[in-house]
Scaffold this motif. Structure first.
Motif, PDB file in Angstrom:
ATOM      1  N   HIS A  71      14.252  47.990  24.916  1.00  0.00           N
ATOM      2  CA  HIS A  71      13.907  49.381  25.209  1.00  0.00           C
ATOM      3  C   HIS A  71      13.970  49.724  26.701  1.00  0.00           C
ATOM      4  N   ARG A  72      14.757  48.962  27.451  1.00  0.00           N
ATOM      5  CA  ARG A  72      14.953  49.247  28.870  1.00  0.00           C
ATOM      6  C   ARG A  72      16.443  49.287  29.162  1.00  0.00           C
ATOM      7  N   SER A  73      16.875  50.240  29.970  1.00  0.00           N
ATOM      8  CA  SER A  73      18.278  50.357  30.362  1.00  0.00           C
ATOM      9  C   SER A  73      18.493  49.627  31.685  1.00  0.00           C
ATOM     10  N   TYR A  74      19.490  48.738  31.703  1.00  0.00           N
ATOM     11  CA  TYR A  74      19.833  47.978  32.897  1.00  0.00           C
ATOM     12  C   TYR A  74      21.206  48.414  33.419  1.00  0.00           C
ATOM     13  N   ARG A  75      21.348  48.451  34.721  1.00  0.00           N
ATOM     14  CA  ARG A  75      22.629  48.691  35.376  1.00  0.00           C
ATOM     15  C   ARG A  75      23.181  47.313  35.717  1.00  0.00           C
ATOM     16  N   ILE A  76      24.286  46.939  35.067  1.00  0.00           N
ATOM     17  CA  ILE A  76      24.824  45.596  35.263  1.00  0.00           C
ATOM     18  C   ILE A  76      26.238  45.660  35.839  1.00  0.00           C
ATOM     19  N   GLY A  77      26.653  44.550  36.423  1.00  0.00           N
ATOM     20  CA  GLY A  77      28.024  44.399  36.892  1.00  0.00           C
ATOM     21  C   GLY A  77      28.827  43.686  35.818  1.00  0.00           C
ATOM     22  N   TYR A  78      29.858  44.350  35.313  1.00  0.00           N
ATOM     23  CA  TYR A  78      30.670  43.781  34.235  1.00  0.00           C
ATOM     24  C   TYR A  78      32.036  43.388  34.813  1.00  0.00           C
ATOM     25  N   VAL A  79      32.413  42.140  34.634  1.00  0.00           N
ATOM     26  CA  VAL A  79      33.643  41.602  35.217  1.00  0.00           C
ATOM     27  C   VAL A  79      34.824  41.895  34.295  1.00  0.00           C
ATOM     28  N   GLU A  80      35.902  42.373  34.890  1.00  0.00           N
ATOM     29  CA  GLU A  80      37.111  42.751  34.159  1.00  0.00           C
ATOM     30  C   GLU A  80      38.365  42.247  34.869  1.00  0.00           C
ATOM     31  N   GLY A  81      39.439  42.115  34.128  1.00  0.00           N
ATOM     32  CA  GLY A  81      40.770  41.902  34.693  1.00  0.00           C
ATOM     33  C   GLY A  81      40.910  40.684  35.582  1.00  0.00           C
ATOM     34  N   VAL A  82      40.267  39.578  35.216  1.00  0.00           N
ATOM     35  CA  VAL A  82      40.392  38.351  36.011  1.00  0.00           C
ATOM     36  C   VAL A  82      41.644  37.608  35.565  1.00  0.00           C
ATOM     37  N   ALA A  83      42.527  37.364  36.516  1.00  0.00           N
ATOM     38  CA  ALA A  83      43.774  36.653  36.207  1.00  0.00           C
ATOM     39  C   ALA A  83      44.303  35.982  37.466  1.00  0.00           C
ATOM     40  N   VAL A  84      45.019  34.897  37.248  1.00  0.00           N
ATOM     41  CA  VAL A  84      45.708  34.173  38.313  1.00  0.00           C
ATOM     42  C   VAL A  84      47.155  34.008  37.871  1.00  0.00           C
ATOM     43  N   ARG A  85      48.081  34.213  38.808  1.00  0.00           N
ATOM     44  CA  ARG A  85      49.501  34.054  38.494  1.00  0.00           C
ATOM     45  C   ARG A  85      49.738  32.658  37.915  1.00  0.00           C
ATOM     46  N   ALA A  86      50.531  32.564  36.871  1.00  0.00           N
ATOM     47  CA  ALA A  86      50.705  31.324  36.100  1.00  0.00           C
ATOM     48  C   ALA A  86      51.073  30.126  36.969  1.00  0.00           C
ATOM     49  N   ASP A  87      51.945  30.320  37.945  1.00  0.00           N
ATOM     50  CA  ASP A  87      52.383  29.183  38.760  1.00  0.00           C
ATOM     51  C   ASP A  87      51.392  28.804  39.858  1.00  0.00           C
ATOM     52  N   ARG A  88      50.268  29.528  39.954  1.00  0.00           N
ATOM     53  CA  ARG A  88      49.268  29.242  40.988  1.00  0.00           C
ATOM     54  C   ARG A  88      47.896  28.907  40.400  1.00  0.00           C
ATOM     55  N   ARG A  89      47.852  28.658  39.106  1.00  0.00           N
ATOM     56  CA  ARG A  89      46.584  28.294  38.471  1.00  0.00           C
ATOM     57  C   ARG A  89      46.174  26.892  38.883  1.00  0.00           C
ATOM     58  N   ARG A  90      44.880  26.645  38.803  1.00  0.00           N
ATOM     59  CA  ARG A  90      44.261  25.351  39.130  1.00  0.00           C
ATOM     60  C   ARG A  90      44.291  25.045  40.629  1.00  0.00           C
ATOM     61  N   GLU A  91      44.347  26.110  41.449  1.00  0.00           N
ATOM     62  CA  GLU A  91      44.281  25.950  42.905  1.00  0.00           C
ATOM     63  C   GLU A  91      42.981  26.512  43.478  1.00  0.00           C
ATOM     64  N   GLY A  92      42.082  26.978  42.624  1.00  0.00           N
ATOM     65  CA  GLY A  92      40.817  27.537  43.093  1.00  0.00           C
ATOM     66  C   GLY A  92      40.837  29.034  43.336  1.00  0.00           C
ATOM     67  N   LEU A  93      41.953  29.693  43.049  1.00  0.00           N
ATOM     68  CA  LEU A  93      42.041  31.137  43.290  1.00  0.00           C
ATOM     69  C   LEU A  93      41.102  31.922  42.376  1.00  0.00           C
ATOM     70  N   GLY A  94      41.013  31.517  41.119  1.00  0.00           N
ATOM     71  CA  GLY A  94      40.101  32.187  40.190  1.00  0.00           C
ATOM     72  C   GLY A  94      38.657  32.053  40.640  1.00  0.00           C
TER      73      GLY A  94
END
Length: 181
Positions: A71-94
């Motif tokens: 019964h309480r309304s919260y203002r939250i931060g919702y994360v969207e559109g997270v992506a890393v280019r396929a050839d650069r994954r697993r480098e810590g960019l995400g």
């Protein structure tokens, strides 16, 4: 390889060319499974992204959502559109994108939330995001509608030193077109 150039900007600060580039990047990163509604959900908040030699390498945004809990309304931060280019994954960019978005959540919201794909879940879990253990719903036009398919893939993270709500009560998200979460 040079260090990527990092950007943090609100949607209104993005030029039309930058916005179009991010949309194209997300279409490619999600292999055509990124709808107009998904794009709309990504806009209106803070974007964190990396470029190298003019090319996007990684992106994510955090937008404001309303969630009702006990019964309480919260203002939250919702994360969207997270992506890393396929050839650069697993480098810590995400992780660097998420670190920037988490700073926004810590400074501006009660807590953070996101919906994780099976491939993205590991990144969020290693950063301290937790699967929401309670029920999930959405405020429909006339009543709260349960979202059992979202249970198990919705993650939450406390903001700063604020506690998370108790999973003994349902999280009820605000309505939006397309995928609610």
């Amino acid at each position: 390889m040079t260090e990527p150039l990092w950007h943090i900007a609100h949607t209104y600060e993005l030029t039309p060319t930058a916005r179009d580039g991010i949309r194209t990047f997300l279409d490619t990163a999600f292999e055509g499974d990124f709808s107009d509604d998904d794009w709309d959900h990504t806009l209106g908040g803070i974007h964190a992204y990396a470029r190298e030699s003019g090319s996007l390498l990684a992106h994510g945004s955090v937008v404001q959502r309303r969630v009702i809990h006990a019964h309480r309304s919260y203002r939250i931060g919702y994360v969207e559109g997270v992506a890393v280019r396929a050839d650069r994954r697993r480098e810590g960019l995400g992780g660097r994108v998420m670190a920037a978005l988490e700073r926004v959540i810590d400074g501006a919201y009660t807590f953070g939330a996101l919906s994780a794909s099976a491939t993205g879940a590991g990144l969020y879990a290693t950063r301290g995001w937790q699967v929401w253990q309670g029920r999930i719903g959405v405020q429909g036009l006339s009543r709260v509608e349960l979202l059992p398919d979202e249970e198990g893939s919705t993650y939450v993270r406390a903001a700063g030193s604020r506690p998370l709500p108790s999973p003994s009560r349902m999280l009820i998200f605000d309505w939006r077109d397309g995928d609610v979460l």
